[in-house]
Design a protein around this motif. Structure first.
Motif, PDB file in Angstrom:
ATOM      1  N   ASP A   1       0.844  -1.196   0.000  1.00 16.92           N
ATOM      2  CA  ASP A   1       0.000   0.000   0.000  1.00 16.92           C
ATOM      3  C   ASP A   1       0.877   1.243   0.000  1.00 16.92           C
ATOM      4  N   SER A   2       1.580   1.448  -1.128  1.00 18.79           N
ATOM      5  CA  SER A   2       2.553   2.530  -1.213  1.00 18.79           C
ATOM      6  C   SER A   2       2.633   3.006  -2.654  1.00 18.79           C
ATOM      7  N   PHE A   3       2.809   4.305  -2.836  1.00 15.69           N
ATOM      8  CA  PHE A   3       2.958   4.836  -4.184  1.00 15.69           C
ATOM      9  C   PHE A   3       4.284   4.419  -4.819  1.00 15.69           C
ATOM     10  N   VAL A   4       5.247   4.011  -3.992  1.00 18.56           N
ATOM     11  CA  VAL A   4       6.491   3.470  -4.531  1.00 18.56           C
ATOM     12  C   VAL A   4       6.194   2.189  -5.305  1.00 18.56           C
ATOM     13  N   ASP A   5       5.358   1.333  -4.724  1.00 20.64           N
ATOM     14  CA  ASP A   5       4.975   0.089  -5.386  1.00 20.64           C
ATOM     15  C   ASP A   5       3.981   0.341  -6.516  1.00 20.64           C
ATOM     16  N   PHE A   6       3.063   1.278  -6.301  1.00 17.90           N
ATOM     17  CA  PHE A   6       2.060   1.578  -7.324  1.00 17.90           C
ATOM     18  C   PHE A   6       2.717   2.061  -8.614  1.00 17.90           C
ATOM     19  N   ASP A   7       3.895   2.668  -8.499  1.00 18.11           N
ATOM     20  CA  ASP A   7       4.595   3.182  -9.673  1.00 18.11           C
ATOM     21  C   ASP A   7       4.944   2.072 -10.658  1.00 18.11           C
ATOM     22  N   LEU A   8       4.955   0.835 -10.183  1.00 18.31           N
ATOM     23  CA  LEU A   8       5.189  -0.295 -11.072  1.00 18.31           C
ATOM     24  C   LEU A   8       4.004  -0.515 -12.010  1.00 18.31           C
ATOM     25  N   LEU A   9       2.809  -0.129 -11.556  1.00 17.79           N
ATOM     26  CA  LEU A   9       1.600  -0.278 -12.374  1.00 17.79           C
ATOM     27  C   LEU A   9       1.336   0.956 -13.226  1.00 17.79           C
TER      28      LEU A   9
ATOM     29  N   ASP B   1       0.573  15.084  -6.792  1.00 17.87           N
ATOM     30  CA  ASP B   1      -0.387  15.021  -5.686  1.00 17.87           C
ATOM     31  C   ASP B   1      -0.856  13.597  -5.406  1.00 17.87           C
ATOM     32  N   GLY B   2      -0.504  12.673  -6.285  1.00 15.86           N
ATOM     33  CA  GLY B   2      -0.868  11.278  -6.079  1.00 15.86           C
ATOM     34  C   GLY B   2      -2.332  10.986  -6.293  1.00 15.86           C
ATOM     35  N   ASP B   3      -3.030  11.816  -7.065  1.00 18.36           N
ATOM     36  CA  ASP B   3      -4.467  11.580  -7.235  1.00 18.36           C
ATOM     37  C   ASP B   3      -4.891  11.445  -8.703  1.00 18.36           C
ATOM     38  N   GLU B   4      -3.940  11.607  -9.629  1.00 19.78           N
ATOM     39  CA  GLU B   4      -4.274  11.466 -11.045  1.00 19.78           C
ATOM     40  C   GLU B   4      -3.243  10.577 -11.736  1.00 19.78           C
ATOM     41  N   ILE B   5      -3.722   9.657 -12.568  1.00 16.92           N
ATOM     42  CA  ILE B   5      -2.848   8.748 -13.306  1.00 16.92           C
ATOM     43  C   ILE B   5      -2.376   9.432 -14.583  1.00 16.92           C
ATOM     44  N   THR B   6      -1.060   9.425 -14.798  1.00 20.53           N
ATOM     45  CA  THR B   6      -0.513  10.065 -15.999  1.00 20.53           C
ATOM     46  C   THR B   6      -0.133   9.066 -17.080  1.00 20.53           C
ATOM     47  N   GLY B   7      -0.075   7.777 -16.747  1.00 16.52           N
ATOM     48  CA  GLY B   7       0.228   6.773 -17.761  1.00 16.52           C
ATOM     49  C   GLY B   7       0.589   5.439 -17.147  1.00 16.52           C
ATOM     50  N   PRO B   8       0.491   4.357 -17.934  1.00 15.67           N
ATOM     51  CA  PRO B   8       0.846   3.023 -17.429  1.00 15.67           C
ATOM     52  C   PRO B   8       2.352   2.895 -17.246  1.00 15.67           C
ATOM     53  N   SER B   9       2.772   1.911 -16.468  1.00 14.91           N
ATOM     54  CA  SER B   9       4.196   1.695 -16.215  1.00 14.91           C
ATOM     55  C   SER B   9       4.614   0.317 -16.718  1.00 14.91           C
ATOM     56  N   VAL B  10       5.851  -0.068 -16.372  1.00 16.31           N
ATOM     57  CA  VAL B  10       6.485  -1.220 -17.019  1.00 16.31           C
ATOM     58  C   VAL B  10       5.745  -2.540 -16.799  1.00 16.31           C
ATOM     59  N   TYR B  11       5.269  -2.774 -15.583  1.00 21.90           N
ATOM     60  CA  TYR B  11       4.621  -4.058 -15.316  1.00 21.90           C
ATOM     61  C   TYR B  11       3.283  -4.157 -16.036  1.00 21.90           C
ATOM     62  N   SER B  12       2.515  -3.081 -16.033  1.00 25.95           N
ATOM     63  CA  SER B  12       1.238  -3.081 -16.747  1.00 25.95           C
ATOM     64  C   SER B  12       1.448  -3.352 -18.232  1.00 25.95           C
ATOM     65  N   GLU B  13       2.524  -2.794 -18.791  1.00 27.94           N
ATOM     66  CA  GLU B  13       2.818  -3.020 -20.204  1.00 27.94           C
ATOM     67  C   GLU B  13       3.197  -4.474 -20.452  1.00 27.94           C
TER      68      GLU B  13
ATOM     69  N   ASP C   1      -8.712   2.177  -8.002  1.00 30.12           N
ATOM     70  CA  ASP C   1     -10.035   2.048  -8.622  1.00 30.12           C
ATOM     71  C   ASP C   1     -10.042   2.661 -10.025  1.00 30.12           C
ATOM     72  N   LYS C   2      -9.375   3.815 -10.170  1.00 31.41           N
ATOM     73  CA  LYS C   2      -9.294   4.457 -11.489  1.00 31.41           C
ATOM     74  C   LYS C   2      -8.524   3.591 -12.478  1.00 31.41           C
ATOM     75  N   LEU C   3      -7.378   3.075 -12.026  1.00 30.52           N
ATOM     76  CA  LEU C   3      -6.530   2.291 -12.924  1.00 30.52           C
ATOM     77  C   LEU C   3      -7.198   0.972 -13.296  1.00 30.52           C
ATOM     78  N   ALA C   4      -7.954   0.395 -12.364  1.00 38.72           N
ATOM     79  CA  ALA C   4      -8.638  -0.870 -12.647  1.00 38.72           C
ATOM     80  C   ALA C   4      -9.562  -0.726 -13.855  1.00 38.72           C
ATOM     81  N   LYS C   5     -10.278   0.379 -13.928  1.00 44.39           N
ATOM     82  CA  LYS C   5     -11.174   0.615 -15.054  1.00 44.39           C
ATOM     83  C   LYS C   5     -10.403   0.897 -16.335  1.00 44.39           C
ATOM     84  N   ARG C   6      -9.233   1.515 -16.170  1.00 45.17           N
ATOM     85  CA  ARG C   6      -8.468   1.960 -17.337  1.00 45.17           C
ATOM     86  C   ARG C   6      -7.732   0.812 -18.031  1.00 45.17           C
TER      87      ARG C   6
END
Length: 269
Positions: free
Chosen positions: A133-141, A147-159, A201-206
């Motif tokens: 439960d950390s934005f350090v880990d979330f950065d992988l997705l 501000d940590g509230d808007e997604i700017t793009g997918p990361s390496v693992y999601s790709e 929740d946002k990324l799950a839909k995206r």
């Protein structure tokens, strides 16, 4: 054919092996035949976990339902055709050997980007991605703004997962059911925790995954490993009085199994 569950995340320390062992053991205790593979050829945490279990049960003369473990078979270099990859062949052989005798094959991936991990993801019917439960880990997705509230793009693992999905589609296989598990949660409902829930929740839909609750941070998980035990084994080894933390952890596991929605599986244990 066996249903293949892959537990993957390219970052270490997210609790992959703990999730793997508890899911595999829960399925075994429900009467399913479960085979496991550990693709971290260096650390082999899941393999060690299962070996610890076998040793403990043997020494205590106990017979508890357990997942089976198999090492990747070796292949002769002379048997490879031009362009063949030895690691691909070893994983393919292991899965082929296990399919007939198991209802589920659970594959625990290393916390890094490897060839074996890539191939395993393309085999997944169900993909479980534990995430601290950390934005350090979330950065992988995905990447987020300052501000940590808007997604700017997918990361390496999601790709990488996207590429695995494309390979399965080309082969005519059903889509991967991808579940991101928020793991090692803190007890307090902090602002960071709320922000994480929002962006997940946002990324799950995206990008197309389901979010599921995992385990809170608990000392007991570190205590169980040397004996190869899980939360489900405590009563069987003579623990009569389950404390509140242990009862809550069992409920977390029950909710996780229910969220996975695996074929022919209920959460009755």
């Amino acid at each position: 054919m066996a249903h293949i569950i892959v537990v993957g995340n390219e970052k270490g320390g997210a609790g992959k092996s703990t999730v793997s062992m508890h899911v595999a053991t829960a399925l075994a205790r429900m009467g399913h035949r479960v085979g496991t593979l550990d693709l971290d050829l260096r650390q082999k945490t899941l393999a060690r976990y299962i070996t610890n279990r076998q040793t403990f049960l043997h020494n205590k003369r106990l017979d508890l339902p357990s997942p089976r473990y198999q090492d990747l078979p070796e292949v002769e270099q002379s048997s490879l055709k031009p362009g063949d990859n030895a690691l691909d062949q070893r994983l393919s052989m292991a899965v082929s050997d296990m399919e007939a005798d198991n209802d589920f094959i659970l594959i625990d991936c290393p916390g890094s980007h490897t060839r074996l991990s890539q191939v395993a993801h393309s085999l997944a019917d169900t993909l479980i991605t534990p995430l601290n439960d950390s934005f350090v880990d979330f950065d992988l997705l995905a990447h987020v703004n300052s501000d940590g509230d808007e997604i700017t793009g997918p990361s390496v693992y999601s790709e990488m997962v996207w590429n695995a999905r494309q390979l399965r589609a080309q082969a005519g296989l059903k889509p991967i059911d991808w579940i991101v598990v928020r793991n090692r949660l803190g007890a307090q409902n902090m602002v960071n925790k709320q922000k994480m829930q929002k962006v997940i929740d946002k990324l799950a839909k995206r990008i197309g995954f389901r979010a599921a609750p995992g385990f809170n941070e608990r000392v007991i998980f570190r205590e169980l490993f040397p004996r190869g035990l899980t939360l489900l084994d405590l009563r069987d080894i003579g623990v009569k009085g389950m404390n509140i933390s242990n009862v809550a952890a069992r409920q977390e596991l029950r909710e996780l199994i229910k969220s996975l929605d695996l074929p022919g599986v209920s959460a009755d244990f």
